[in-house]
Design a protein around this motif. Sequence first.
Motif, PDB file in Angstrom:
ATOM      1  N   ALA A  63       1.175  25.580 113.527  1.00 38.02           N
ATOM      2  CA  ALA A  63       0.973  24.879 112.148  1.00 38.02           C
ATOM      3  C   ALA A  63       2.067  25.442 111.073  1.00 38.02           C
ATOM      4  CB  ALA A  63      -0.418  25.257 111.488  1.00 38.02           C
ATOM      5  N   PHE A  64       2.398  26.639 111.311  1.00 39.60           N
ATOM      6  CA  PHE A  64       3.514  27.142 110.351  1.00 39.60           C
ATOM      7  C   PHE A  64       4.954  26.613 110.759  1.00 39.60           C
ATOM      8  CE2 PHE A  64       0.653  30.027 108.545  1.00 39.60           C
ATOM      9  CZ  PHE A  64       1.316  30.888 107.578  1.00 39.60           C
ATOM     10  N   GLU A  65       5.010  26.329 112.085  1.00 39.36           N
ATOM     11  CA  GLU A  65       6.259  25.875 112.777  1.00 39.36           C
ATOM     12  C   GLU A  65       6.385  24.451 112.359  1.00 39.36           C
ATOM     13  OE1 GLU A  65       8.612  25.163 117.078  1.00 39.36           O
ATOM     14  OE2 GLU A  65       6.235  26.003 117.125  1.00 39.36           O
ATOM     15  N   ARG A  66       5.374  23.792 112.608  1.00 31.93           N
ATOM     16  CA  ARG A  66       5.136  22.339 112.421  1.00 31.93           C
ATOM     17  C   ARG A  66       5.339  21.867 110.803  1.00 31.93           C
ATOM     18  NH1 ARG A  66       1.232  21.584 115.444  1.00 31.93           N
ATOM     19  NH2 ARG A  66      -0.475  21.831 113.971  1.00 31.93           N
ATOM     20  N   TYR A  67       4.700  22.502 109.666  1.00 34.80           N
ATOM     21  CA  TYR A  67       4.819  22.430 108.262  1.00 34.80           C
ATOM     22  C   TYR A  67       5.880  23.095 107.764  1.00 34.80           C
ATOM     23  CZ  TYR A  67       0.595  19.779 109.924  1.00 34.80           C
ATOM     24  OH  TYR A  67      -0.451  18.801 110.385  1.00 34.80           O
ATOM     25  N   ASP A  68       6.657  24.045 108.305  1.00 39.22           N
ATOM     26  CA  ASP A  68       7.403  24.884 107.624  1.00 39.22           C
ATOM     27  C   ASP A  68       6.773  25.644 106.548  1.00 39.22           C
ATOM     28  OD1 ASP A  68       9.664  23.995 109.223  1.00 39.22           O
ATOM     29  OD2 ASP A  68       9.925  22.295 107.908  1.00 39.22           O
ATOM     30  N   LEU A  69       5.649  26.397 106.809  1.00 41.54           N
ATOM     31  CA  LEU A  69       4.995  27.224 105.922  1.00 41.54           C
ATOM     32  C   LEU A  69       5.543  28.571 105.701  1.00 41.54           C
ATOM     33  CD1 LEU A  69       1.304  26.208 106.888  1.00 41.54           C
ATOM     34  CD2 LEU A  69       2.805  25.227 105.306  1.00 41.54           C
ATOM     35  N   VAL A  70       5.433  29.075 104.522  1.00 41.39           N
ATOM     36  CA  VAL A  70       5.673  30.576 104.478  1.00 41.39           C
ATOM     37  C   VAL A  70       4.544  31.458 104.086  1.00 41.39           C
ATOM     38  CG1 VAL A  70       6.912  32.178 102.867  1.00 41.39           C
ATOM     39  CG2 VAL A  70       7.829  29.913 103.071  1.00 41.39           C
TER      40      VAL A  70
END
Length: 488
Positions: free
Chosen positions: A263-270
């Motif tokens: 999910a972090f990779e997909r949505y560019d989350l911090v």
Amino acid sequence: MSQPAAPTATPRRLDPEDAQHALSEVQELLRRQRLVEELAQRQETSDDEAAPRVEDRLHRQHEAELKSLVDALHPADIAFILESLPKDERQMVWRLVSATHDADVLLEVEDWVRESLIEAMDRQDLVAATGSMDADELADLAPDLPPDVVAEVQKGLTDEERAQLLEAMGYPEDSVGAIMDFEMVRVREDVTLEVVLRYLRRLHELPDHTDQIFVVDRQDKLQGVLPVSRMLVSEPDTEVREVMSTDFLTLNPLDSDADAAGAFERYDLVSAPVMDDQGRLIGRVTIADVVDVIQEDSQEQALSRAGLQEEDIFAPVTKALRNRAPWLLFNLCTAATASLVASRFEDTVSHIVILAFLMSIVAGIGGNSGNQTMTMIIRALAVGRITARNLWQLVKRELLVTLLVGLCGSIVAALFAWAISDSISIALVMMAAMICNMLVGASVGVLVPMVRTRFGKDPAIGSSVLLTFATDSLGFFIFLGLATLFLV
């Protein structure tokens, strides 16, 4: 065990080349230290009373140089150096690490190194090092710490911190709950941004990777998120509810950490909030946690494909044997099976000796083709891209790609076989066998990871060994079988 902290320059983070240079310096100082110790042993029988004093002075000088060098490093670089040294030298350097770095280094090093470092520390040093850790950090180390140390550290925690520690330790190892931290900024939706800014200024410092502030009600139920960037460009008298976002991703503590990484990779989350089943905010996951998960998964996958588990590169030989021997013995059995298959065609090979030189090409190309397919499938499984609906479509695609690549490659192989055998029949058999074995490799490359996943096993464990078994055995059988039918 660790030396008291001494005034030093601010620790700096090195790039990989500089870290390796620092490692070389440490190894050189350790080499000189060993030479001094060997000289001291030889001087024990000497009548020269001044020699021991010279050796003691050199010993102290080398220790001081080592300590000065190590203290100037970032904890991550100290961890790199410790992981790169044999156990006795590792513990010698560890004793010189400043006590202010102990906690950070223990968190940075790999599990197999951490065990040896903890063994070298006495109870008092362990309590001092772990006493300054946050609840989530302590939960990471708790399985490796003596129970009495954990109990002693718990006494120094507040009721809230103790509850957080017990909560973090209660989640499965590969879950979001095991990697989440509890440091975050929460505000109410009915206050103004000016009030939020005043509140932030009163904090000693913001938690790492704070890109958003969580908006909660009085029951700690998450209402929305307030991006820091939006807060800074909005009017101070604006209420939080007017600028907060209600469209955000949340995680559950029982979610897989690999799913969270995806999910972090997909949505560019911090960062992302973690909510329990009642909608209450209980923690957050940051990009730093996710990077650790991705790195660990990558290392485990690389080792698993060869049937290995993570181990100390300087571990005792007996431990390394227990790790490596099972799959090597299995590989020996598979190689013996392939040889047995080839031996059944002894008459064919004795009549056409050139076949003995060509059959290894058939087996090798089939293995390489299958390895490409298997790598693609394992990666797709890891990120959740394979489902029951697209599985058959994926299988057909891989077989078609392999067939087309096999046709191109087999023409080259056939020309090579014709050139060294001067036989068009051998070239055609070579071509057919190569295409068939590449299709076998592709099929096994899809089936092995899928079947292991279906039964809840790691799709990467031993996959390359099983693939080699299939492409060698069936490759020999197909090639020599076709040769027996059409050439003998």
